[in-house]
Scaffold this motif. Structure first.
Motif, mmCIF file in Angstrom:
data_model
loop_
_atom_site.group_PDB
_atom_site.id
_atom_site.type_symbol
_atom_site.label_atom_id
_atom_site.label_comp_id
_atom_site.label_asym_id
_atom_site.label_seq_id
_atom_site.Cartn_x
_atom_site.Cartn_y
_atom_site.Cartn_z
ATOM 1 N N LEU A 128 -11.512 5.080 -11.081
ATOM 2 C CA LEU A 128 -11.112 5.803 -9.875
ATOM 3 C C LEU A 128 -10.166 4.940 -9.048
ATOM 4 C CD1 LEU A 128 -11.440 8.261 -7.966
ATOM 5 C CD2 LEU A 128 -13.399 7.066 -6.950
ATOM 6 N N VAL A 129 -8.998 5.507 -8.672
ATOM 7 C CA VAL A 129 -7.994 4.740 -7.943
ATOM 8 C C VAL A 129 -7.587 5.484 -6.669
ATOM 9 C CG1 VAL A 129 -5.697 3.704 -8.005
ATOM 10 C CG2 VAL A 129 -7.108 3.729 -10.067
ATOM 11 N N ASP A 130 -7.596 4.772 -5.563
ATOM 12 C CA ASP A 130 -7.111 5.290 -4.274
ATOM 13 C C ASP A 130 -5.606 5.018 -4.205
ATOM 14 O OD1 ASP A 130 -6.501 5.722 -1.523
ATOM 15 O OD2 ASP A 130 -8.540 5.176 -0.937
ATOM 16 N N MET A 131 -4.795 6.090 -4.151
ATOM 17 C CA MET A 131 -3.342 5.928 -4.164
ATOM 18 C C MET A 131 -2.763 5.792 -2.749
ATOM 19 S SD MET A 131 -2.614 5.687 -7.290
ATOM 20 C CE MET A 131 -0.899 5.402 -6.859
ATOM 21 N N ARG A 132 -3.605 5.555 -1.766
ATOM 22 C CA ARG A 132 -3.126 5.404 -0.387
ATOM 23 C C ARG A 132 -2.941 3.923 -0.040
ATOM 24 N NH1 ARG A 132 -7.586 7.809 2.994
ATOM 25 N NH2 ARG A 132 -8.743 6.515 1.533
ATOM 26 N N ASN A 133 -2.493 3.665 1.177
ATOM 27 C CA ASN A 133 -2.230 2.301 1.634
ATOM 28 C C ASN A 133 -3.490 1.677 2.250
ATOM 29 O OD1 ASN A 133 0.473 2.765 0.879
ATOM 30 N ND2 ASN A 133 0.900 3.679 2.883
ATOM 31 N N HIS A 134 -3.447 0.380 2.477
ATOM 32 C CA HIS A 134 -4.650 -0.341 2.913
ATOM 33 C C HIS A 134 -5.211 0.177 4.224
ATOM 34 C CE1 HIS A 134 -3.373 -2.856 6.374
ATOM 35 N NE2 HIS A 134 -2.170 -2.741 5.843
ATOM 36 N N TYR A 135 -4.344 0.552 5.166
ATOM 37 C CA TYR A 135 -4.828 0.997 6.474
ATOM 38 C C TYR A 135 -5.460 2.377 6.404
ATOM 39 C CZ TYR A 135 -0.207 3.190 6.306
ATOM 40 O OH TYR A 135 0.905 3.898 5.918
ATOM 41 N N GLU A 136 -5.169 3.134 5.326
ATOM 42 C CA GLU A 136 -5.812 4.429 5.115
ATOM 43 C C GLU A 136 -7.181 4.253 4.465
ATOM 44 O OE1 GLU A 136 -2.809 7.566 3.718
ATOM 45 O OE2 GLU A 136 -1.843 5.674 3.176
ATOM 46 N N SER A 137 -7.232 3.516 3.361
ATOM 47 C CA SER A 137 -8.504 3.331 2.652
ATOM 48 C C SER A 137 -9.477 2.487 3.450
ATOM 49 C CB SER A 137 -8.260 2.683 1.289
ATOM 50 O OG SER A 137 -7.644 1.415 1.417
ATOM 51 N N GLU A 138 -8.963 1.710 4.403
ATOM 52 C CA GLU A 138 -9.818 0.840 5.208
ATOM 53 C C GLU A 138 -10.855 1.628 6.001
ATOM 54 O OE1 GLU A 138 -9.146 -2.976 8.169
ATOM 55 O OE2 GLU A 138 -7.682 -1.351 8.230
ATOM 56 N N ILE A 139 -10.495 2.814 6.494
ATOM 57 C CA ILE A 139 -11.418 3.568 7.352
ATOM 58 C C ILE A 139 -12.193 4.648 6.604
ATOM 59 C CG2 ILE A 139 -10.086 3.125 9.446
ATOM 60 C CD1 ILE A 139 -9.027 6.018 9.231
ATOM 61 N N GLY A 140 -11.864 4.888 5.328
ATOM 62 C CA GLY A 140 -12.578 5.892 4.563
ATOM 63 C C GLY A 140 -12.097 5.919 3.127
ATOM 64 N N HIS A 141 -13.017 6.136 2.183
ATOM 65 C CA HIS A 141 -12.647 6.112 0.773
ATOM 66 C C HIS A 141 -13.783 6.679 -0.070
ATOM 67 C CE1 HIS A 141 -14.398 2.142 1.908
ATOM 68 N NE2 HIS A 141 -15.222 2.470 0.938
ATOM 69 N N PHE A 142 -13.490 6.925 -1.338
ATOM 70 C CA PHE A 142 -14.534 7.291 -2.283
ATOM 71 C C PHE A 142 -15.235 6.025 -2.761
ATOM 72 C CE2 PHE A 142 -12.071 11.200 -2.535
ATOM 73 C CZ PHE A 142 -13.082 12.159 -2.600
ATOM 74 N N VAL A 143 -16.554 6.095 -2.864
ATOM 75 C CA VAL A 143 -17.345 4.938 -3.285
ATOM 76 C C VAL A 143 -16.941 4.540 -4.709
ATOM 77 C CG1 VAL A 143 -19.671 4.092 -3.749
ATOM 78 C CG2 VAL A 143 -19.270 5.627 -1.818
ATOM 79 N N GLY A 144 -16.695 3.257 -4.887
ATOM 80 C CA GLY A 144 -16.372 2.731 -6.211
ATOM 81 C C GLY A 144 -14.911 2.759 -6.576
ATOM 82 N N ALA A 145 -14.037 3.196 -5.656
ATOM 83 C CA ALA A 145 -12.615 3.305 -5.973
ATOM 84 C C ALA A 145 -11.922 1.946 -5.934
ATOM 85 C CB ALA A 145 -11.933 4.244 -4.984
ATOM 86 N N ILE A 146 -10.908 1.791 -6.775
ATOM 87 C CA ILE A 146 -9.987 0.664 -6.665
ATOM 88 C C ILE A 146 -9.067 0.963 -5.481
ATOM 89 C CG2 ILE A 146 -8.063 -0.544 -7.758
ATOM 90 C CD1 ILE A 146 -9.346 0.118 -10.473
ATOM 91 N N LYS A 147 -8.987 0.048 -4.523
ATOM 92 C CA LYS A 147 -8.196 0.266 -3.308
ATOM 93 C C LYS A 147 -7.134 -0.828 -3.215
ATOM 94 C CE LYS A 147 -11.845 0.071 -0.635
ATOM 95 N NZ LYS A 147 -12.906 -0.119 -1.665
ATOM 96 N N PRO A 148 -5.932 -0.581 -3.688
ATOM 97 C CA PRO A 148 -4.880 -1.619 -3.660
ATOM 98 C C PRO A 148 -4.581 -2.069 -2.228
ATOM 99 C CG PRO A 148 -4.233 0.218 -5.059
ATOM 100 C CD PRO A 148 -5.452 0.658 -4.318
ATOM 101 N N ASP A 149 -4.433 -3.368 -2.040
ATOM 102 C CA ASP A 149 -4.137 -3.920 -0.717
ATOM 103 C C ASP A 149 -2.622 -3.889 -0.508
ATOM 104 O OD1 ASP A 149 -4.315 -5.136 1.728
ATOM 105 O OD2 ASP A 149 -4.566 -7.162 0.928
#
Length: 446
Positions: free
Chosen positions: A150-171
């Motif tokens: 699972l990959v979060d295609m958003r930016n760090h300031y977006e995933s920082e406040i909310g995300h799917f559990v277990g996602a890869i969140k690129p910084d």
């Protein structure tokens, strides 16, 4: 023939309040071949301006990306303007989870090289060769598969406040940065894993899914309609939300709450906080996370230097800003390691040097703003804790509203007078100012 916005944000806000119409905030996108983006842009402005559409829209040879608001009673007329184009017939419109009549205050339609900047220069890349779309229930099922990445295609300031559990969140700060980083990170799993992606409304995943298919990944999937549509389906079908926290949005709200989880921290003191704000120093305007206590202590600023500036007379502030191009700072998102203020809070001067510092107000949390009815001058709040009685002294606080203290008059729940208002009540009462969804309601303790 008017082809550009002519009103200031302040003038538009007044017109919205005077109109007294409920507005819808929504977003949509479409990848398509547009031969003349400039003409397409002008035609859209001429069609939408009379309907009082406001928002931020990008058009390019590769399609359209739109975030906007419009009066609810113009919705069907607006949809007809989309249906006039073959590639937008039946297009999905993502309606915002939370509504705010002031989410957009200008109509801005810009022609860009691409609707999503990707940094790619590859004529063989076909953006329409996209991955498989999954609905919320299908998405949840795939998350339970151990062979899913699972990959979060958003930016760090977006995933920082909310995300799917277990996602890869690129910084990363931009979408274009994320593509090569993710590709390198999962390069060994082109055949043996399912690549599942999500973003806010689907537009970045659409391009990313095509990119990874172009790079040889065989099992590529994306969340249909992004977090916005996922949340709608979760509520409609009574599903478990695998997303926690807030969904960052690119309008005045800066976020809409999906669950009560707070997964981020104030960039200055480190306490749990998921409220984005822009630095009050207009020559800076940096976006960062700031809790209420730091907002008060730092005067809404990201640094001591900025806090010193905003206390100067307005004429001096304007002189200091003269010639400064602030665009790069506005879109450079703050990071906590750069904004720690623990050692700085005590050295700031009071906001007004002619006044003594205001003693810290004792207060207890009651709830949050839900809606404002301009014609009636009534605010509506959801009571989350405690109870609210007629005659209580309250504080309404928010990034735009500031701090307003008043005594409560008559209370209404479902249009019926009530006293007191209790937990889970949607309570309404008269206010001399508009509230926003970011506003918090407190009871003042004397």
């Amino acid at each position: 023939m008017q082809l550009y916005n002519t009103l200031s944000a302040e003038e538009r806000a007044v017109l919205i309040d005077e109109a007294g119409k409920q507005r819808l905030t929504l977003s949509f996108y479409a990848y398509a071949r547009i031969e003349d983006p400039k003409k397409f842009r002008d035609d859209l402005f001429l069609a939408w301006n009379p309907l009082d559409v406001l928002g931020r829209i990008y058009v390019a040879h590769e399609g359209i990306n739109a975030q906007l608001s419009l009066p609810a009673d113009h919705f069907y007329e607006f949809r007809d303007t989309l249906e006039a184009y073959d590639f937008m017939q039946g297009i999905r419109l993502n309606v915002a989870v939370e509504q705010d009549d002031h989410s957009f205050l200008k109509l801005t339609i810009k022609v860009r090289d691409k609707i999503v900047a990707d940094g790619l220069n590859d004529d063989t890349f076909d953006v329409t060769n996209k991955g498989i779309h999954l609905k919320a229930s299908e998405f949840n099922d795939m998350l339970n598969d151990p062979d899913t990445i699972l990959v979060d295609m958003r930016n760090h300031y977006e995933s920082e406040i909310g995300h799917f559990v277990g996602a890869i969140k690129p910084d990363v700060d931009t979408f274009r940065e994320s593509l090569p980083i993710i590709e390198e990170q999962i390069a060994e799993h082109k055949q043996d894993k399912k690549l599942l992606m999500y973003c806010t409304g689907g537009i970045r995943c659409e391009k990313a899914s095509a990119y990874f298919k172009h790079k040889g990944f065989e099992n590529v999937y994306q969340l249909e309609g992004g977090i916005i549509e996922y949340t709608r389906q979760v509520k409609a079908e009574n599903l478990e939300s695998k997303f926690i926290g807030k969904n960052f949005v690119f309008d005045q709200r800066l976020g809409e709450r999906i669950t009560d989880d707070i997964v981020s921290n104030c960039h200055q003191c480190g306490k749990p906080c998921d409220t984005h704000t822009n630095c009050a120093n207009e020559a800076c305007h940096l976006l960062f996370l700031q809790c209420e206590e730091c907002a008060e202590a730092m005067h809404g600023c990201c640094s001591v230097a900025c806090a010193d500036i905003v206390q100067l007379p307005e004429a001096e502030q304007k002189e200091l800003r003269r010639g400064i191009q602030k665009g790069n700072m506005i879109f450079k998102k703050g990071r906590p390691e750069n904004l720690t203020a623990r050692e700085s809070l005590e050295i700031l001067e009071p906001r007004s040097k002619s006044q003594e510092p205001r003693p810290k107000l004792r207060k207890s949390y009651l709830g949050k703003g839900v809606h404002y009815f301009p014609k009636a001058g009534i605010g509506q709040f959801l009571i989350v804790e405690g109870e609210l009685k007629v005659g209580d002294e309250i504080l309404i606080s928010g990034p735009t509203t500031g701090e307003e203290i008043l005594t409560v008059g008559e209370l209404f729940v479902k249009d019926n007078p009530t006293n007191p208002a209790q937990v889970n009540d949607l309570v309404s009462f008269k206010l001399p100012f508009r509230i926003r969804l970011s506003d918090t309601l407190y009871k003042v303790l004397r």
